[in-house]
Design an enzyme around this catalytic site. Structure first.
Site, PDB file in Angstrom:
ATOM      1  N   PRO A   1      -0.327  29.523   7.986  1.00 55.69           N
ATOM      2  CA  PRO A   1       0.873  29.136   8.753  1.00 55.69           C
ATOM      3  C   PRO A   1       1.389  27.780   8.276  1.00 55.69           C
ATOM      4  O   PRO A   1       0.603  26.886   7.949  1.00 55.69           O
ATOM      5  CB  PRO A   1       0.366  29.063  10.193  1.00 55.69           C
ATOM      6  CG  PRO A   1      -1.118  28.892  10.090  1.00 55.69           C
ATOM      7  CD  PRO A   1      -1.531  29.593   8.824  1.00 55.69           C
TER       8      PRO A   1
ATOM      9  N   CYS B   1      18.333   4.638  -2.953  1.00 54.04           N
ATOM     10  CA  CYS B   1      17.966   5.229  -4.249  1.00 54.04           C
ATOM     11  C   CYS B   1      19.068   6.107  -4.834  1.00 54.04           C
ATOM     12  O   CYS B   1      19.377   6.023  -6.029  1.00 54.04           O
ATOM     13  CB  CYS B   1      16.673   6.029  -4.101  1.00 54.04           C
ATOM     14  SG  CYS B   1      16.643   7.160  -2.690  1.00 54.04           S
TER      15      CYS B   1
ATOM     16  N   THR C   1       0.814  -1.221   0.000  1.00 56.63           N
ATOM     17  CA  THR C   1       0.000   0.000   0.000  1.00 56.63           C
ATOM     18  C   THR C   1       0.847   1.271   0.000  1.00 56.63           C
ATOM     19  O   THR C   1       0.313   2.360  -0.155  1.00 56.63           O
ATOM     20  CB  THR C   1      -0.939   0.027   1.213  1.00 56.63           C
ATOM     21  OG1 THR C   1      -0.157  -0.089   2.416  1.00 56.63           O
ATOM     22  CG2 THR C   1      -1.937  -1.118   1.151  1.00 56.63           C
ATOM     23  N   GLY C   2       2.163   1.134   0.171  1.00 59.00           N
ATOM     24  CA  GLY C   2       3.038   2.300   0.156  1.00 59.00           C
ATOM     25  C   GLY C   2       3.392   2.729  -1.259  1.00 59.00           C
ATOM     26  O   GLY C   2       3.094   2.024  -2.237  1.00 59.00           O
TER      27      GLY C   2
ATOM     28  N   LYS D   1      25.473   6.035   3.739  1.00 59.72           N
ATOM     29  CA  LYS D   1      24.981   4.966   2.863  1.00 59.72           C
ATOM     30  C   LYS D   1      25.616   5.055   1.481  1.00 59.72           C
ATOM     31  O   LYS D   1      26.041   4.041   0.906  1.00 59.72           O
ATOM     32  CB  LYS D   1      23.463   5.058   2.711  1.00 59.72           C
ATOM     33  CG  LYS D   1      22.655   4.668   3.923  1.00 59.72           C
ATOM     34  CD  LYS D   1      21.173   4.925   3.621  1.00 59.72           C
ATOM     35  CE  LYS D   1      20.315   4.858   4.847  1.00 59.72           C
ATOM     36  NZ  LYS D   1      18.919   5.262   4.559  1.00 59.72           N
TER      37      LYS D   1
ATOM     38  N   ARG E   1      21.444  -4.189   4.136  1.00 65.02           N
ATOM     39  CA  ARG E   1      22.349  -3.819   3.042  1.00 65.02           C
ATOM     40  C   ARG E   1      23.823  -4.067   3.326  1.00 65.02           C
ATOM     41  O   ARG E   1      24.565  -4.482   2.445  1.00 65.02           O
ATOM     42  CB  ARG E   1      22.151  -2.339   2.674  1.00 65.02           C
ATOM     43  CG  ARG E   1      20.858  -2.061   1.948  1.00 65.02           C
ATOM     44  CD  ARG E   1      20.706  -0.582   1.680  1.00 65.02           C
ATOM     45  NE  ARG E   1      19.378  -0.270   1.137  1.00 65.02           N
ATOM     46  CZ  ARG E   1      18.805   0.911   1.235  1.00 65.02           C
ATOM     47  NH1 ARG E   1      19.435   1.915   1.833  1.00 65.02           N
ATOM     48  NH2 ARG E   1      17.613   1.106   0.722  1.00 65.02           N
TER      49      ARG E   1
ATOM     50  N   ARG F   1      17.794  17.581   0.570  1.00 58.98           N
ATOM     51  CA  ARG F   1      16.389  17.428   0.189  1.00 58.98           C
ATOM     52  C   ARG F   1      15.937  18.723  -0.483  1.00 58.98           C
ATOM     53  O   ARG F   1      16.176  19.813   0.038  1.00 58.98           O
ATOM     54  CB  ARG F   1      15.526  17.147   1.419  1.00 58.98           C
ATOM     55  CG  ARG F   1      14.103  16.744   1.087  1.00 58.98           C
ATOM     56  CD  ARG F   1      14.035  15.348   0.528  1.00 58.98           C
ATOM     57  NE  ARG F   1      14.217  14.314   1.538  1.00 58.98           N
ATOM     58  CZ  ARG F   1      14.386  13.030   1.265  1.00 58.98           C
ATOM     59  NH1 ARG F   1      14.403  12.614   0.008  1.00 58.98           N
ATOM     60  NH2 ARG F   1      14.562  12.131   2.224  1.00 58.98           N
TER      61      ARG F   1
ATOM     62  N   HIS G   1      15.438  12.180  -8.300  1.00 58.35           N
ATOM     63  CA  HIS G   1      16.674  12.631  -7.651  1.00 58.35           C
ATOM     64  C   HIS G   1      17.676  13.109  -8.709  1.00 58.35           C
ATOM     65  O   HIS G   1      17.794  12.517  -9.789  1.00 58.35           O
ATOM     66  CB  HIS G   1      17.330  11.488  -6.875  1.00 58.35           C
ATOM     67  CG  HIS G   1      16.613  11.086  -5.632  1.00 58.35           C
ATOM     68  ND1 HIS G   1      15.506  11.748  -5.136  1.00 58.35           N
ATOM     69  CD2 HIS G   1      16.858  10.068  -4.756  1.00 58.35           C
ATOM     70  CE1 HIS G   1      15.114  11.160  -4.013  1.00 58.35           C
ATOM     71  NE2 HIS G   1      15.921  10.137  -3.769  1.00 58.35           N
TER      72      HIS G   1
ATOM     73  N   VAL H   1       6.305   2.880  -2.825  1.00 52.45           N
ATOM     74  CA  VAL H   1       7.206   1.968  -3.526  1.00 52.45           C
ATOM     75  C   VAL H   1       6.507   0.646  -3.809  1.00 52.45           C
ATOM     76  O   VAL H   1       6.655   0.063  -4.889  1.00 52.45           O
ATOM     77  CB  VAL H   1       8.506   1.750  -2.722  1.00 52.45           C
ATOM     78  CG1 VAL H   1       9.375   0.689  -3.381  1.00 52.45           C
ATOM     79  CG2 VAL H   1       9.281   3.058  -2.616  1.00 52.45           C
TER      80      VAL H   1
END
Length: 339
Positions: A182, A130, A11-12, A214, A100, A235, A242, A14
């Site tokens: 705001p 990524c 459901t995410g 990473k 990883r 970011r 990216h 990715v």
């Protein structure tokens, strides 16, 4: 003959992209299941244009008899359920950071080190970060030619890397700032709309962030342990895609024409480099694309054997979902999956 495939974290952002990519690339699926947390059980997700899957509860799912599971549920969830799936005989391709750097878990980018899938002794293969993926795809043909000594990279990373909540925060802040509402920073440490934040993940003892760490350690594990990497990860207020400004020092003198040719022929790379207005790729233009785009290729005269370039990729596709599916495709091609 097809395979029984599980998508975990379906459901995410990715997870949905993995389902979409499996369907688009016509991965040989006999049966597919969408898995997520108990609170998402019963929701529906699409698989291709015509099929809708009802999400099942990961915690009670039995992986016995399933060939491959593509995980993207968050590191803490993968830590528990990926080994459980592997013990049941299901190959796990995990998109989180949890496994990883474990020495007996291969970290794979199929254009760079496809044969490392054979080293999955625990039945788990890790998908890299990524920002690392797109960089090593671009670096591999250059490393083969001139041997990389050192990489200095500054990233410009989209908010999709922080998930749907990051994208929602950029949207809400951008809209709010235009009407005088705001603004609240919740997903990021500072306002992201109309701003750049040089901080992704937590700070480490040496002043680097974990995202920068990473990129360093993953590049060495995937490409070459002798490569030095210095990263600054930022970011930026872009929804998807990216970008990276990369400077490389090589052992051997760089021939620009040979570098261009190597990049032009490299799998997974599109060289889009014209020295004219608009003759380069930007994140907005490459959303939904599979390739890593390289532009602004030029000699760096400030160091011996230096080369600089600009690199962009869709972080939800090549940076996550596509790379995971390509790992599964590599295992099929090497007859390492199921049956």
């Amino acid at each position: 003959m097809g395979y029984r495939v599980a998508v975990v974290g379906a459901t995410g952002a990715v997870g949905r992209e993995i389902l979409k990519t499996l369907a688009e690339r016509q991965f040989p699926v006999d049966e597919i299941v969408a898995l997520a947390s108990a609170r998402s059980a019963g929701k529906e997700v699409s698989f291709g244009d015509k099929k809708v899957l009802k999400v099942q509860n990961l915690e009670t799912f039995d992986f016995t008899g399933w060939d491959v599971a593509l995980f993207s549920p968050g590191g803490a969830v993968s830590a528990v359920h990926a080994p459980r799936a592997a013990r049941a005989g299901c190959i796990v391709i995990d998109n989180t950071s949890h496994f990883r750097m474990e020495p007996d878990v291969p970290l794979v980018v199929p254009e760079v080190n496809p044969n490392d899938v054979k080293k999955a002794k625990r039945g788990i293969i890790a998908n890299p970060n990524c920002s690392t993926i797109q960089m090593v795809v671009a670096l591999k043909p250059l490393h083969d030619l001139f041997t990389i000594r050192r990489v200095v990279v500054a990233t410009y990373q989209a908010v999709a890397g922080a998930g749907k909540s990051g994208m929602d925060e950029l949207f809400n802040q951008a809209r709010g700032s235009l009407v005088g509402d705001p603004l609240k920073a919740e997903q990021f440490t500072k306002q992201i709309a109309f701003n750049c934040i040089p901080h992704i993940d937590r700070f480490m003892d040496d002043g680097a962030t974990k995202e920068e760490w990473k990129m360093t350690v993953e590049t060495r594990k995937i490409l070459d342990p002798d490569i030095a990497v210095f990263a600054t990860c930022v970011r930026v207020p872009v929804f998807i895609g990216h970008a990276e400004a990369i400077t490389v020092e090589f052992e051997e003198p760089v021939d620009l024409a040979r570098a261009r040719e190597a990049l032009r022929e490299a799998p997974g790379v599109v060289l889009h480099d014209k020295r004219e207005d608009g003759g380069y790729a930007t994140p907005l233009e490459i959303v939904g694309e599979d390739a890593t785009y390289v532009s602004r290729l030029r000699i760096d005269p400030t160091v011996p054997n230096g080369l600089g370039f600009w690199c962009v990729a869709d972080n939800l596709r090549k940076g996550a979902a596509l790379n995971a599916v390509q790992i599964a495709e590599t295992m099929v091609a090497l007859d390492l999956l199921g049956h």
